[in-house]
Design a protein around this motif. Structure first.
Motif, PDB file in Angstrom:
ATOM      1  N   HIS A  64      -0.977   5.851  10.806  1.00  0.00           N
ATOM      2  CA  HIS A  64      -1.072   6.740   9.290  1.00  0.00           C
ATOM      3  C   HIS A  64      -0.884   8.267   9.259  1.00  0.00           C
ATOM      4  O   HIS A  64       0.561   8.988   8.801  1.00  0.00           O
ATOM      5  N   TYR A  98      -7.471  17.383   2.003  1.00  0.00           N
ATOM      6  CA  TYR A  98      -6.874  16.812   1.077  1.00  0.00           C
ATOM      7  C   TYR A  98      -7.446  15.591   2.282  1.00  0.00           C
ATOM      8  O   TYR A  98      -7.439  15.714   3.548  1.00  0.00           O
ATOM      9  N   ASN A 138      -8.065  10.996  -1.760  1.00  0.00           N
ATOM     10  CA  ASN A 138      -7.263   9.860  -2.162  1.00  0.00           C
ATOM     11  C   ASN A 138      -7.577   7.898  -2.383  1.00  0.00           C
ATOM     12  O   ASN A 138      -9.289   8.117  -1.714  1.00  0.00           O
ATOM     13  N   TRP A 141       1.975   2.125   2.599  1.00  0.00           N
ATOM     14  CA  TRP A 141       0.687   3.013   2.674  1.00  0.00           C
ATOM     15  C   TRP A 141       0.435   4.595   3.556  1.00  0.00           C
ATOM     16  O   TRP A 141      -0.048   5.396   2.066  1.00  0.00           O
TER      17      TRP A 141
HETATM   18 ZN   LIG Z   1      -4.117   8.613   3.461  1.00  0.00          ZN
END
Ligand SMILES: [Zn+2]
Length: 479
Positions: A246, A27, A67, A217
């Protein structure tokens, strides 16, 4: 040979072992599509591309997911301050935020292709995964890891004891670190929003928390990774600025929800500096790939420049370095030309087998460098090391053939070697037909018939032709 990767979670280089043999679930944190991605952003996306290509080179099947963040990313990483980046732009310019994200997503894909990045398996958009995010939020509420206050849902960092493991932050220190006026709703200043309610937000969804909600987020990436790769993944990448908050928050949400470790390996790319400092709008040095092309550089020169530094080292960008890169790539192209000549008997050592050990050593060094946490500068040096033996006529035909094999393998991974069969110079009839289409597209664009121009570009793309509009006109090459 073992592939060693530096894992930000442990701070060590570790042998890479996927959860499933020979299958990698990766990812990559992708762009927030409120503006054009700059060359520094592309350092991280290019790293993901080279990592994926190297894993494939060593025999793995890679499922790559990158993403697209199109809602909920605040101008200040702390969502108590700042504003949703997309909404801020939409309000400033009086434009629909959906239009902004659509436009910059399109440009992002174009830039990725120009930079020679292979397409990921999936590019999930945050706004297409609201249901998956709400599912995780419900789970976190049910397990007591989250709480609701007036339509906002927060993650309770004190309920997840590994919070801070990635960034080496301690919850008790974060207490004092709250920079902005304390949000009275939160139990702890470091708690972060999973869902926010705001009637003024332009992009909003109805849920049981109220009619006007939107996701935080961090929950976006947890939900999209889980949807497309499963509860556990092998590699998670991002820029160094993603580590905290994050990625720390992603780990907390995902692991609290599934009860399992989220990503085995976390890999982070250091920032790109420009002219020895931070890129900034005020200095006018936030460059895009368009700026690179407008200055007359092929995108592969940028690709090479970004690979000249190891991803965990700071890297400096200047136009002088780009000029230097172009020269170096010219040298590499020349080397390939000479190797072809040696194969055809020109400039070859008398002994057909001469120099084979040199090529084997270069190939071994290339592999060793890439296996050592993707040490691209060392891998490039191994290729350039063949320059002197070739110029001095120390290679025989067999060694030249093996060298070309090494360059082809390097090209499949690094994507910078021009093997000389991509541009004009193939079948002359075919070249003429392609050139005619390229000319027709230029003419259409000159007449401002952009629909026709796009149609012609698509027709060329369908024939495997990539176009590059430079200051000196349009250059094309076969894919
Ligand atoms: Zn991210």
């Amino acid at each position: 040979m073992t592939f060693l990767v530096h894992n930000s979670l442990t701070g060590r280089k570790e042998p890479f072992e996927p959860l499933e043999p020979e299958r990698v679930r990766m990812y990559n944190c992708g762009p927030t599509v409120y503006s054009r991605a700059h060359i520094g952003n592309f350092r991280a996306y290019l790293f993901a591309d080279v990592l994926r290509r190297w894993l494939e080179h060593i025999g793995m099947e890679v499922v790559q997911v990158m993403n697209i963040t199109d809602v909920g990313h605040f101008t200040d990483d702390d969502e108590d301050g700042g504003e949703d980046k997309l909404e801020a732009r939409a309000r400033r310019e009086g434009v629909d935020p959906w239009k902004i994200s659509e436009e910059y997503t399109r440009v992002f894909f174009e830039d990725l292709e120009r930079l020679g990045c292979l397409p990921a398996a999936v590019y999930p958009k945050a706004t297409d995964h609201i249901a998956e995010m709400l599912e995780m939020i419900e789970g976190l509420l049910a397990s007591g890891h989250a709480y609701e206050r007036g339509g906002n849902v927060y993650f309770d960092v004190t309920r997840f004891d590994r919070y801070g493991r990635l960034s080496k932050n301690r919850v008790e220190d974060l207490d004092a670190g709250a920079r902005i006026a304390v949000n009275e709703e939160k139990r702890h200043p470091a708690d972060f929003a999973l869902w926010k309610s705001d009637p003024h937000h332009l992009m909003k969804w109805e849920s049981r928390f109220g009619p006007d909600g939107f996701p935080g987020w961090h929950i976006e990436c947890s939900a999209m990774a889980r949807k497309h790769l499963g509860d556990r993944i092998d590699i998670h990448t991002g820029g160094e600025d993603n580590v905290f908050p994050h990625h720390e928050c992603e780990i907390a949400q995902s692991e609290a929800f599934t009860g399992e470790p989220f990503a085995t390996y976390w890999m982070h790319t250091k920032f790109l500096q420009v002219d020895g400092g931070k890129m900034s709008k005020s200095l006018g040095n936030v460059y895009s790939i368009d700026d690179v092309v407008e200055r007359g550089f092929e995108p592969r020169v940028l690709r090479y420049t970004l690979l000249r530094g190891h991803y965990r080292q700071p890297l400096n960008f200047t136009w002088e370095i780009m000029a230097d890169s172009r020269k170096a790539l010219g040298g590499l192209d020349d080397l390939v030309g000479r190797l072809r000549g040696v194969c055809d008997g020109r400039g070859a050592a008398a002994d057909e087998g001469a120099g084979e050990e040199l090529v084997a050593a270069a190939a071994g060094e290339f592999e060793a460098a890439m296996n050592d946490d993707l040490n691209t500068p060392r891998a490039l040096a191994a290729l350039f090391g063949l320059g002197a033996p070739v110029r001095e006529g120390r290679l025989g035909a067999r060694a030249a053939g093996a060298s070309l094999g090494l360059f082809a393998a390097a090209d499949a991974v690094l994507g910078i070697v021009d093997l000389g069969d991509g541009g004009p110079g193939g079948d002359p009839d075919d070249d003429a037909a392609i050139q005619a289409l390229v000319d027709a597209r230029r003419e259409a664009r000159a007449q401002r018939d952009f629909a026709e121009g796009d149609r012609l570009r698509d027709e060329l793309l369908g024939r495997g032709i990539l176009l590059e509009d430079t200051a000196d006109g349009t250059v094309w090459r076969r894919r």
